[in-house]
Write an enzyme that holds these catalytic residues in place. Structure first.
Site, PDB file in Angstrom:
ATOM      1  N   HIS A 201       0.823  -1.201   0.000  1.00  0.00           N
ATOM      2  CA  HIS A 201       0.000   0.000   0.000  1.00  0.00           C
ATOM      3  C   HIS A 201       0.858   1.252   0.000  1.00  0.00           C
ATOM      4  O   HIS A 201       1.936   1.273   0.572  1.00  0.00           O
ATOM      5  CB  HIS A 201      -0.981   0.015   1.186  1.00  0.00           C
ATOM      6  CG  HIS A 201      -0.371  -0.218   2.528  1.00  0.00           C
ATOM      7  ND1 HIS A 201       0.091  -1.439   2.961  1.00  0.00           N
ATOM      8  CD2 HIS A 201      -0.174   0.636   3.574  1.00  0.00           C
ATOM      9  CE1 HIS A 201       0.544  -1.343   4.205  1.00  0.00           C
ATOM     10  NE2 HIS A 201       0.408  -0.085   4.595  1.00  0.00           N
TER      11      HIS A 201
ATOM     12  N   HIS B  55       0.761   5.144   1.150  1.00  0.00           N
ATOM     13  CA  HIS B  55       0.051   6.120   1.988  1.00  0.00           C
ATOM     14  C   HIS B  55       0.074   7.476   1.295  1.00  0.00           C
ATOM     15  O   HIS B  55       1.136   7.936   0.876  1.00  0.00           O
ATOM     16  CB  HIS B  55       0.769   6.323   3.336  1.00  0.00           C
ATOM     17  CG  HIS B  55       0.754   5.143   4.236  1.00  0.00           C
ATOM     18  ND1 HIS B  55      -0.195   4.968   5.211  1.00  0.00           N
ATOM     19  CD2 HIS B  55       1.588   4.073   4.337  1.00  0.00           C
ATOM     20  CE1 HIS B  55       0.060   3.845   5.880  1.00  0.00           C
ATOM     21  NE2 HIS B  55       1.135   3.281   5.369  1.00  0.00           N
TER      22      HIS B  55
END
Ligand SMILES: [Zn+2]
Length: 135
Positions: A98, A100
């Site tokens: 992921h 951010h």
């Protein structure tokens, strides 16, 4: 395999989704550093970007400006920072790749190591606003 992000992708777990396409989903971080903190993830489960095809890594990062622009527009943030952690020692908590996107605000002295817990309703409203701001 137990993965919170895969559960969000499959609909087993609720996520405040702000963007999705065939290969990616973006949603609000449940424990934001600041308002509008979002994650961009590939639909395919990989733990680290080094486990991914380099083209897929590029596709994921190429989405970031579009989503960040929407977040800034919806939240009124002044700037944003990116974070992308690979491995436990790097403080990667969920083992699914992921990125951010963390909005930054001139008037707030946000402490980066602190995470807040937002109300679900607030996140729902914010997700909707950002979703409508991504063009
Ligand atoms: Zn996963």
């Amino acid at each position: 395999m137990e993965c919170i992000f895969c559960d969000i992708l499959s609909g087993k777990r609720e996520g405040h989704i702000i963007y999705e396409d065939d290969l990616h989903v973006s949603f609000l971080d449940k424990y934001p550093i600041d308002t509008g903190h979002s994650l961009v993830i590939p639909r395919e489960h990989h733990e680290k970007i080094t486990d991914m095809d380099s083209i897929a890594v590029g596709q994921m990062f190429s989405l970031v400006p579009k989503i960040a622009t929407g977040i800034l527009s919806a939240t009124g943030a002044d700037a944003f920072s990116l974070g992308q952690n690979n491995g436990r020692a790097a403080k990667q908590i969920i083992p699914h790749v992921h990125v951010h996107i963390i909005p930054r605000y001139n008037h707030k002295g946000t402490i980066w190591t602190k995470r807040s817990i937002e109300k679900d309703d607030d996140l729902l409203r914010l997700a909707e606003k950002i979703k409508n701001s991504i063009t």
